[in-house]
Design a protein around this motif. Sequence first.
Motif, short mmCIF file in Angstrom:
data_model
loop_
_atom_site.label_atom_id
_atom_site.label_comp_id
_atom_site.label_asym_id
_atom_site.label_seq_id
_atom_site.Cartn_x
_atom_site.Cartn_y
_atom_site.Cartn_z
N GLN A 54 -11.46 -15.38 -44.47
CA GLN A 54 -11.91 -16.88 -43.94
C GLN A 54 -10.74 -17.30 -43.14
O GLN A 54 -9.60 -16.98 -43.37
CB GLN A 54 -12.60 -17.56 -44.68
N GLU A 55 -11.09 -18.09 -42.13
CA GLU A 55 -9.84 -18.50 -41.32
C GLU A 55 -9.23 -19.16 -42.17
O GLU A 55 -9.66 -19.93 -43.26
CB GLU A 55 -10.37 -19.30 -40.08
N GLY A 56 -7.54 -19.11 -42.08
CA GLY A 56 -7.01 -20.11 -43.13
C GLY A 56 -6.53 -19.24 -44.36
O GLY A 56 -5.71 -19.90 -45.13
N GLU A 57 -7.25 -18.23 -44.45
CA GLU A 57 -7.25 -17.71 -46.00
C GLU A 57 -5.85 -16.59 -45.89
O GLU A 57 -6.18 -15.51 -45.33
CB GLU A 57 -8.65 -16.97 -46.36
N SER A 58 -5.03 -16.71 -46.57
CA SER A 58 -3.81 -15.86 -46.33
C SER A 58 -4.05 -14.47 -47.29
O SER A 58 -4.61 -14.77 -48.39
CB SER A 58 -2.70 -16.56 -46.93
N LYS A 65 6.79 -12.75 -37.45
CA LYS A 65 6.33 -13.03 -36.06
C LYS A 65 5.06 -13.75 -36.23
O LYS A 65 4.23 -13.25 -36.80
CB LYS A 65 6.05 -11.72 -35.41
N GLU A 66 5.02 -14.95 -35.80
CA GLU A 66 4.16 -15.98 -35.73
C GLU A 66 3.60 -15.98 -37.39
O GLU A 66 4.26 -16.23 -38.13
CB GLU A 66 3.02 -15.60 -34.67
N ARG A 67 2.27 -15.49 -37.52
CA ARG A 67 1.84 -15.59 -38.92
C ARG A 67 2.02 -14.40 -39.65
O ARG A 67 1.34 -14.24 -40.70
CB ARG A 67 0.03 -15.93 -38.82
N LEU A 68 2.43 -13.59 -39.18
CA LEU A 68 2.98 -12.28 -39.87
C LEU A 68 4.18 -11.83 -40.39
O LEU A 68 5.17 -12.58 -39.65
CB LEU A 68 2.58 -10.93 -38.85
N LYS A 69 4.33 -11.58 -41.60
CA LYS A 69 5.64 -11.31 -42.07
C LYS A 69 5.49 -9.72 -42.85
O LYS A 69 4.57 -9.57 -43.55
CB LYS A 69 6.00 -12.35 -43.05
N ALA A 119 -2.44 -17.84 -43.16
CA ALA A 119 -3.28 -18.79 -42.41
C ALA A 119 -3.90 -18.26 -41.23
O ALA A 119 -3.77 -18.50 -40.04
CB ALA A 119 -2.63 -20.08 -42.13
N PRO A 120 -4.69 -16.93 -41.32
CA PRO A 120 -4.98 -16.17 -40.16
C PRO A 120 -6.24 -16.89 -39.37
O PRO A 120 -6.99 -17.53 -39.81
CB PRO A 120 -5.68 -14.68 -40.80
N LYS A 121 -5.97 -16.58 -38.22
CA LYS A 121 -7.04 -16.88 -37.03
C LYS A 121 -8.01 -15.71 -36.81
O LYS A 121 -7.63 -14.64 -36.76
CB LYS A 121 -6.39 -17.63 -35.86
N PRO A 122 -8.95 -16.12 -36.07
CA PRO A 122 -10.04 -14.92 -35.53
C PRO A 122 -9.28 -14.10 -34.68
O PRO A 122 -9.57 -12.96 -34.82
CB PRO A 122 -11.21 -15.67 -34.93
N GLU A 123 -8.32 -14.33 -33.88
CA GLU A 123 -7.64 -13.57 -33.11
C GLU A 123 -6.74 -12.49 -33.80
O GLU A 123 -6.15 -11.75 -33.11
CB GLU A 123 -6.89 -14.38 -32.09
N ASP A 124 -6.46 -12.59 -34.87
CA ASP A 124 -5.77 -11.85 -35.77
C ASP A 124 -6.63 -10.48 -36.26
O ASP A 124 -6.05 -9.72 -36.64
CB ASP A 124 -5.12 -12.47 -37.03
N SER A 125 -7.95 -10.79 -35.86
CA SER A 125 -8.70 -9.68 -36.14
C SER A 125 -8.24 -8.33 -35.34
O SER A 125 -8.40 -8.52 -34.31
CB SER A 125 -10.27 -9.90 -35.97
N ALA A 126 -8.30 -7.31 -36.11
CA ALA A 126 -7.54 -5.84 -35.45
C ALA A 126 -7.50 -5.02 -36.66
O ALA A 126 -7.65 -5.11 -37.83
CB ALA A 126 -6.28 -6.16 -34.92
N THR A 127 -7.26 -3.76 -36.27
CA THR A 127 -6.70 -2.96 -37.36
C THR A 127 -5.14 -2.64 -37.15
O THR A 127 -4.65 -2.71 -36.33
CB THR A 127 -7.20 -1.27 -36.93
N LYS A 171 -13.01 -14.57 -40.14
CA LYS A 171 -14.28 -15.34 -39.74
C LYS A 171 -13.86 -16.86 -39.61
O LYS A 171 -13.24 -17.14 -40.36
CB LYS A 171 -15.21 -15.24 -40.81
N PRO A 172 -14.43 -17.33 -38.59
CA PRO A 172 -13.99 -18.85 -38.33
C PRO A 172 -14.85 -19.57 -39.39
O PRO A 172 -15.69 -19.18 -39.82
CB PRO A 172 -14.51 -19.21 -37.13
#
Lengths: 112, 114
Positions: A14-18, A59-63, A77-85, A111-112
């Motif tokens: 879910q969005e925001g779920e680390s 880098k931003e939300r990624l470590k 705290a991921p956002k929908p735009e972080d969806s990828a492989t 997911k938002p």
Amino acid sequence: EDQVTQSPEALRLQEGESSSLNCSYTVSGLRGLFWYRQDPGKGPEFLFTLYSAGEEKEKERLKATLTKKESFLHITAPKPEDSATYLCAVQPPRDAGNMLTFGGGTRLMVKP
Amino acid sequence: EPEVTQTPSHQVTQMGQEVILRCVPISNHLYFYWYRQILGQKVEFLVSFYNNEISEKSEIFDDQFSVERPDGSNFTLKIRSTKLEDSAMYFCASSEGRLSYEQYFGPGTRLTVT
């Protein structure tokens, strides 16, 4: 033979779920471990290189972190735009060439 | 920001035909690579190229494959007689090669062999 294994294969958040993605590797004399992001039908996009155990990069939300046997990609705290492989790849010692050996990737869906 | 470009984005060919995939690496980079990704599988290394010659190649890169840097900007992958199993995304990558070996990938060419 160099081996790279990524887990999980797929992750729904879910969005925001680390959470964290894992990359375990076996390579003699690792020169570098690389993280890439790949969107559907696109080429891998470079994110980070890690060279030695204990190293961290952000880098931003990624470590990304590295130990002697594995690397983690932490997503805060991921956002929908972080969806990828997300792909992990290892590079052998300099005298063994520059080729990258890739893992199978983790498909992340936020997911938002 | 400099980037690797590839053409065409999609190539459809018949089995047995020759194809040439083209790439323009980042301009100050010295090392060039081809990788492929069969649908649903891992990205696999094919070949690396430095100083106008192949520096390493994988078992996949057999006599049906060749690479060339025909001029100062292009880098090509030729498949002489395509097979059905050559259908894949083909990625070109380049790295600077002096201070950094980070590899930057192009958007890929989807090759479909019918």
